[in-house]
Design a protein around this motif. Structure first.
Motif, mmCIF file in Angstrom:
data_model
loop_
_atom_site.group_PDB
_atom_site.id
_atom_site.type_symbol
_atom_site.label_atom_id
_atom_site.label_comp_id
_atom_site.label_asym_id
_atom_site.label_seq_id
_atom_site.Cartn_x
_atom_site.Cartn_y
_atom_site.Cartn_z
ATOM 1 N N GLN B 58 32.163 13.688 11.951
ATOM 2 C CA GLN B 58 31.925 12.067 11.681
ATOM 3 C C GLN B 58 30.760 11.597 11.983
ATOM 4 O O GLN B 58 30.130 11.127 10.875
ATOM 5 C CB GLN B 58 32.946 11.608 12.798
ATOM 6 C CG GLN B 58 33.561 10.275 11.672
ATOM 7 C CD GLN B 58 34.270 10.124 10.526
ATOM 8 O OE1 GLN B 58 35.193 11.297 10.757
ATOM 9 N NE2 GLN B 58 34.360 8.925 10.512
ATOM 10 N N ARG B 63 28.038 9.496 6.496
ATOM 11 C CA ARG B 63 28.221 9.381 5.029
ATOM 12 C C ARG B 63 28.935 10.425 4.057
ATOM 13 O O ARG B 63 29.077 9.732 2.624
ATOM 14 C CB ARG B 63 26.748 8.658 3.793
ATOM 15 C CG ARG B 63 25.906 8.467 4.452
ATOM 16 C CD ARG B 63 24.675 7.590 3.653
ATOM 17 N NE ARG B 63 23.855 6.967 4.192
ATOM 18 C CZ ARG B 63 22.962 7.191 5.007
ATOM 19 N NH1 ARG B 63 22.379 8.554 4.807
ATOM 20 N NH2 ARG B 63 22.220 6.305 5.255
ATOM 21 N N GLU B 64 28.837 11.124 4.907
ATOM 22 C CA GLU B 64 29.867 12.367 3.087
ATOM 23 C C GLU B 64 31.788 12.027 3.480
ATOM 24 O O GLU B 64 31.736 11.204 4.244
ATOM 25 C CB GLU B 64 29.894 13.460 3.598
ATOM 26 C CG GLU B 64 28.676 14.440 2.942
ATOM 27 C CD GLU B 64 27.173 13.717 2.900
ATOM 28 O OE1 GLU B 64 27.054 13.702 1.804
ATOM 29 O OE2 GLU B 64 26.759 12.923 4.111
ATOM 30 N N ILE B 65 32.321 12.068 2.860
ATOM 31 C CA ILE B 65 33.205 11.686 2.123
ATOM 32 C C ILE B 65 34.266 13.408 1.799
ATOM 33 O O ILE B 65 33.496 13.734 1.871
ATOM 34 C CB ILE B 65 34.018 10.967 1.740
ATOM 35 C CG1 ILE B 65 33.181 10.160 1.634
ATOM 36 C CG2 ILE B 65 35.152 10.790 1.181
ATOM 37 C CD1 ILE B 65 33.097 8.593 0.071
ATOM 38 N N GLY B 66 35.627 13.332 3.733
ATOM 39 C CA GLY B 66 36.231 14.509 3.746
ATOM 40 C C GLY B 66 36.005 15.215 4.402
ATOM 41 O O GLY B 66 34.610 15.503 5.039
ATOM 42 N N LYS B 70 31.941 17.039 5.328
ATOM 43 C CA LYS B 70 30.888 15.892 6.011
ATOM 44 C C LYS B 70 30.813 17.900 7.102
ATOM 45 O O LYS B 70 29.459 17.957 7.673
ATOM 46 C CB LYS B 70 31.506 15.809 7.381
ATOM 47 C CG LYS B 70 32.153 14.147 6.964
ATOM 48 C CD LYS B 70 32.871 14.027 7.825
ATOM 49 C CE LYS B 70 33.377 12.124 7.550
ATOM 50 N NZ LYS B 70 32.600 11.653 7.403
#
Ligand SMILES: Nc1ncnc2c1ncn2[C@@H]1O[C@H](COP(=O)(O)OP(=O)(O)OP(=O)(O)O)[C@@H](O)[C@H]1O
Ligand SMILES: [Mg+2]
Lengths: 263, 503
Positions: B58, B63-66, B70
Motif C-alpha cells: 500500500q 497511487r495504484e488501485i487494486g 499495487k
C-alpha cells in the motif's frame, strides 16, 4: 514471672508453628528450649516480645497479657525484655557504641535519640556494658569489622542496656565455634546468676543444655513435648529423647544430637 | 509448569487432515494437536507478516488501485524486498503444513530453523518500514560535510575582535536627471568618494523577472587605508542599507597603494516604496572595516558558557527537589515497611503505581507540559526533571529499602524503640550507601537531560543549540555541542568516582 497459656501461632500460609503451648517461667530461671529445626523455637521466642503476632493464647508477664499490649504499652514491655539473635542482628554500618546505645531507645526521648543524642549516663552505661563483655577497645569500630564472637558480645551489651528483667536468646551460639559458644553462654550465665535476669534460650547441643540450663522445655512440631529440670535432662532417657527429636534420631554420644530431619 | 514441547494429549486428527487444516489456516493443525503455543505462534507470525506486507505494498504503490496493480508496481520499485518476502512466506507456509503433519503424527521437533526464518522476515520488514537507506547516507555525505565540519571544529567562532569602519558616501539621483546632487565636498586627509555622473537609471525587473541593468556610474575614491578590502554599500531613498551584488558577488574592491580606487558600478535594483514621491536620492558608500583591539570571547561562546552553567544548576536543583520529595515517598512505597494493614498496603500500591506511570513518561514530555504550565524557561525544565526524578529515585530508593536486612530492624524493635527510632537506627544506616549512589547517578542523568530539555523550551543550553541549528549557524551550534560533551564527560567521571567511594 512469665506464663504462657494456650499459645498458638498459625502463619499466613497456614503453617501451624505453635499448637496450644502452655508453660511457666519463674524469675531467675535459665530456661532452655530444645527441639528440631522447624519445631517452633524461634516462633515461640518471637511471640513473647511480639516480633511475631501470636494467633491465640495469652502471654502473661507479671500478670499483664503481652499478647494484648499495643503501642506504648507494648514498647514498655519490650524494653524490659532483651533479645539476642543467632545472626547478631547488629546494624553493620553503625559503630559498636551506637549499636550498644540503641538498646536504650525504649527509654530515651524519641526526638533527641533520632539525632543520636543520648544522656551521658547512658553513654557511661554503654561503656560499662562493653566492659562487662570485654570489648571496650572496639567501641569506635564499625560493627561489621568485628568477628562473630565479638559481634555477639555487642549483642549482649545491647540487651543489657535495656536493663531487662528477661533476655530471650534465639540460638545465640549457633553461628559460633564451640569455644566461643561457651564464652557467650558464660556471659549469659553470669548475667543470669549475678543480675538475676531470667534467660530463655534456644540451643541445639545437649552438652550446652546440660551445662547451662536450670530448666528445659522441648518442642516438637509446635507441641510442647518435654519439660524437665537440669537434673532431668542429665538423665534423659532414649524414649524422652525420641519424643523430642523423632524416632529415627540417634544419640551419637552423650552430648550432641543428630536429628533425623533436615539440617 | 507444563513443557510446551511435551505432548500431553493425543492429537485430535490424523496427520494428513492436520496438514490440510494448516494449509487453510496456518497453525490450526498444530492447535488441534494440542501444541497450543506453537500453533498460536505460527498463526500470529503468519498473519502479522502477511498484514505488514500488504501495508507496505500500500505504501510503496499508493497511487495504484487494486492489490494486483499495487503488487506489480511494488515489484518494479523494490524487487528484492518483494521477492524475498514472497519466497519466505511460501517457505514458511510449506513448513507449517509439514510441521502440522509431523506433530499430528506425534513427533516433536524443535523447529529452530523456522524461528530464525520468522525472525529474518520481521527484520527485513522492519528494515523496509523504518526506511533505512544506507545509500542515501553515503551519497549525501559530501553535502553534509561542510556544516558537519563546522560543528566538529567550531573554535574560530569562539573568539572575535572589535571592528571599526571608515565610510565615505556620495548622493545619487535615480530615474531622473533634473537637479542632480552636487559631488561631496573634498576634505584633505578624510576618506572621500565621488560619482560621475551623480544621477542614473536603476536596474529593474521585466515582466519575466529578468534583471534589466541600469546605468553605470563611475566611482572614484581617495584617502582610504591602502591595499585594503573595501566594500560598496547602497542606501535607498528611505535610508535602508544593503550590499549590491554584481554578477552574483557582493561588490567589493581593494584600494591601491595610495588608498584610492576607481570602480564602475551598475546602479542596483531596488523596489522603491510606492509612497516615495518627488526626487529619489540614494547614496553609494565605500566602507572599510578593520579588526581592532584584543581577541575576546565571541557572543556564542559567552552565551554557551552562561547557559551551560544554567543547565548544570537546573540539573542540580531538580535533583535536590527530587531527593527531598522522593525520600518520604519511597518509605511509603517500600513493601516491607507497608505490609502492616490494608490501609498501608493500599498506600503502597497507589504510590508504586504513580511512580511507575510518572517514570515511564520521559522528562521531555513533562517539559512540554511544564512549559504550558509556567511558560518557557529553566523553571519549566526544573519542574519536568523534578517530577521524573521523584518517580525514578522514589522507585530506586524504595527498592533498596525493600532489600535491607530485616534482622537489625527486629533487633531495634525488640528494644522497645518506636517506629521513627527504628527507621533512624536500623533502616537509615543501611540506606546511606545505595541512596548516595543512586542520587549521584540521578544528578548525572539530570544534567544530561537538562542539556536537551531546552529543545522543547525548558531552558538551558538545549534552547540555544536548537536556535543555532535553525539559523544554520553551525559553528555556534558546534561550540554548544562541545560544551555539552565536555560537561557530560566530566560529570560521568566525577559521578563514577564518587559512587565507587560509597559502595
Ligand atoms: N514467616 C513465616 N511464614 C510461614 N511459616 C513460617 C515462618 N517462619 C517460620 N515458619 C514455619 O514455622 C515453623 C516453625 O519455625 P521456627 O523458625 O519457629 O522453627 P525453629 O524451631 O526456630 O527452627 P530452627 O532451629 O531451624 O531455627 C516451621 O515449619 C517454619 O517453616
Ligand atoms: Mg529458629
Amino acid at each position: 514471672m512469665l506464663e504462657i497459656r494456650n499459645l498458638t501461632k498459625i502463619y499466613d500460609d497456614g503453617t501451624k508453628a505453635l499448637k496450644n503451648v502452655s508453660f511457666k517461667v519463674e524469675d531467675g530461671e535459665f530456661l532452655v528450649i530444645i527441639g528440631l529445626s522447624g519445631s517452633g523455637k524461634s516462633t515461640l521466642l518471637r511471640c513473647i516480645n511480639r516480633l511475631i503476632e501470636p494467633t491465640e493464647g495469652e502471654i502473661l508477664w507479671n500478670g499483664k497479657d503481652i499478647a494484648k499490649a499495643d503501642g506504648r504499652s507494648l514498647r514498655e514491655v519490650r524494653r524490659q525484655i532483651g533479645m539476642i539473635f543467632q545472626h547478631f542482628n547488629l546494624v553493620k554500618r553503625s559503630s559498636v557504641i551506637t549499636n550498644v546505645l540503641s538498646g536504650r531507645l525504649g527509654y530515651v526521648s524519641p526526638w533527641s535519640s533520632i539525632l543520636h543524642h543520648f544522656p551521658s549516663e547512658d553513654r557511661k552505661r554503654a561503656y560499662d556494658a562493653l566492659e562487662m563483655v570485654g570489648i571496650t577497645d572496639q567501641a569506635a569500630k564499625r560493627a561489621d569489622e568485628l568477628s562473630g564472637g565479638q559481634q555477639q558480645r555487642v549483642g549482649i551489651a545491647r540487651a543489657l542496656m535495656q536493663d531487662p528483667s528477661m533476655i530471650l536468646a534465639d540460638e545465640p551460639v549457633a553461628s559460633l565455634d564451640p569455644v566461643l559458644a561457651h564464652s557467650i553462654l558464660g556471659y549469659l550465665e553470669d548475667i543470669n546468676k549475678q543480675r538475676d535476669i531470667t534467660i530463655m534460650c534456644s540451643l541445639h547441643y545437649l552438652d550446652l543444655v546440660q551445662q547451662y540450663s536450670s530448666r528445659v522445655i522441648g518442642l516438637r512440631d509446635g507441641n510442647l513435648v518435654y519439660e524437665g529440670s537440669n537434673a532431668d535432662i542429665r538423665k534423659m532417657t532414649d524414649d524422652e529423647f525420641k519424643e523430642i527429636y523423632g524416632k529415627e534420631a540417634v544419640r551419637v554420644n552423650a552430648g550432641s544430637i543428630s536429628g533425623g530431619a533436615d539440617e | 509448569m507444563s513443557n510446551p514441547y511435551k505432548v500431553t494429549k493425543k492429537p485430535l486428527l490424523p496427520p494428513a487432515v492436520s496438514a490440510v487444516l494448516s494449509l487453510i489456516v496456518p497453525g490450526l493443525g498444530q492447535l488441534l494437536s494440542f501444541r497450543i503455543r506453537r500453533g498460536l505462534f505460527l498463526l500470529f507470525s503468519f498473519v502479522s507478516i502477511i498484514g505488514l506486507f500488504i501495508w507496505r505494498l500500500q505504501v510503496i504503490a499508493h497511487r495504484e488501485i487494486g492489490l494486483q496493480a499495487k503488487f506489480v508496481k511494488s515489484f518494479s520499485r523494490e524487487p528484492f524486498f518483494i521477492v524475498f518476502i514472497c519466497a519466505a512466506v511460501i517457505a514458511l507456509w510449506i513448513w507449517i503444513i509439514y510441521d502440522a503433519y509431523k506433530t499430528a503424527g506425534g513427533k516433536n521437533e524443535k523447529g529452530l530453523g523456522i524461528f530464525v526464518l520468522v525472525l529474518i522476515m520481521f527484520f527485513s520488514l522492519g528494515w523496509q518500514i523504518s526506511e533505512i537507506n544506507l545509500g542515501k547516507m553515503i551519497r549525501e555525505f559530501p553535502e553534509a560535510w561542510p556544516p558537519l565540519s563546522r560543528i566538529l571544529w567550531p573554535w574560530e567562532a569562539a573568539v572575535t575582535r572589535d571592528t571599526s569602519s571608515v565610510t565615505a558616501e556620495a548622493a545619487i539621483l535615480v530615474d531622473d536627471t533634473a537637479n542632480p546632487p552636487a559631488i561631496p565636498e573634498y576634505i584633505e586627509g578624510e576618506p572621500y568618494i565621488k560619482s560621475t555622473p551623480t544621477f542614473g537609471k536603476m536596474s529593474t525587473l521585466d515582466e519575466k523577472n529578468n534583471m534589466v541593468l541600469g546605468d553605470i556610474i563611475h566611482l572614484e575614491g581617495s584617502g582610504f587605508e591602502p591595499d585594503t578590502l573595501t566594500e560598496i554599500y547602497w542606501e535607498d531613498s528611505i535610508g535602508n542599507e544593503f550590499r549590491p551584488r554584481q554578477d552574483g558577488e557582493y561588490v567589493s574592491l581593494v584600494t591601491d597603494g595610495d588608498g584610492g580606487f576607481t570602480f564602475d558600478l551598475v546602479i542596483p535594483y531596488r523596489l522603491t516604496p510606492p509612497s516615495a514621491v518627488g526626487q529619489q536620492i540614494h547614496r553609494v558608500q565605500a566602507r572599510q572595516t578593520s579588526e581592532v583591539g584584543p581577541v575576546k570571547a565571541s557572543e556564542p561562546l559567552r552565551l554557551t558558557i552562561v547557559l551551560m552553567l544554567e543547565t548544570i544548576f537546573m540539573g542540580m536543583m531538580a535533583t535536590f527537589f527530587g531527593i527531598i520529595l522522593a525520600i518520604p515517598l519511597s518509605f511509603l512505597a517500600a513493601r516491607n515497611l507497608m505490609s502492616g494493614s490494608w490501609v498501608t498496603v493500599t498506600i503502597y500500591y497507589v504510590i508504586r503505581t504513580i511512580f511507575n506511570i510518572t517514570r515511564s513518561i520521559e522528562p521531555m514530555i513533562w517539559a512540554l507540559i511544564a512549559v504550558v504550565w509556567v511558560g518557557l524557561g529553566p523553571f519549566a525544565g526544573i519542574i519536568a526533571l523534578t517530577i521524573h526524578t521523584i518517580a525514578a529515585l522514589g522507585k530506586l530508593y524504595s527498592e533498596s529499602i525493600e532489600s535491607i536486612d530485616p534482622g537489625p530492624i527486629e533487633a531495634i524493635q525488640a528494644t522497645g524503640a518506636n517506629r521513627l527510632q527504628t527507621i533512624m537506627f536500623a533502616v537509615v544506616p543501611q540506606m546511606i550507601p545505595p541512596f548516595v549512589s543512586f542520587t549521584i547517578y540521578r544528578w548525572d542523568i539530570n544534567v544530561r537531560m537538562s542539556t536537551v530539555i531546552g529543545m522543547v523550551g525548558g531552558g538551558g543550553i538545549g534552547f540555544l543549540l536548537v536556535q543555532y541549528i535553525r539559523l544554520l549557524d553551525y559553528k555556534s551550534a558546534g561550540i554548544a555541542v562541545w560544551f555539552i560533551a565536555i560537561t557530560v564527560a566530566i560529570l560521568d567521571f566525577v559521578s563514577s568516582k564518587i559512587r565507587e567511594k560509597f559502595v
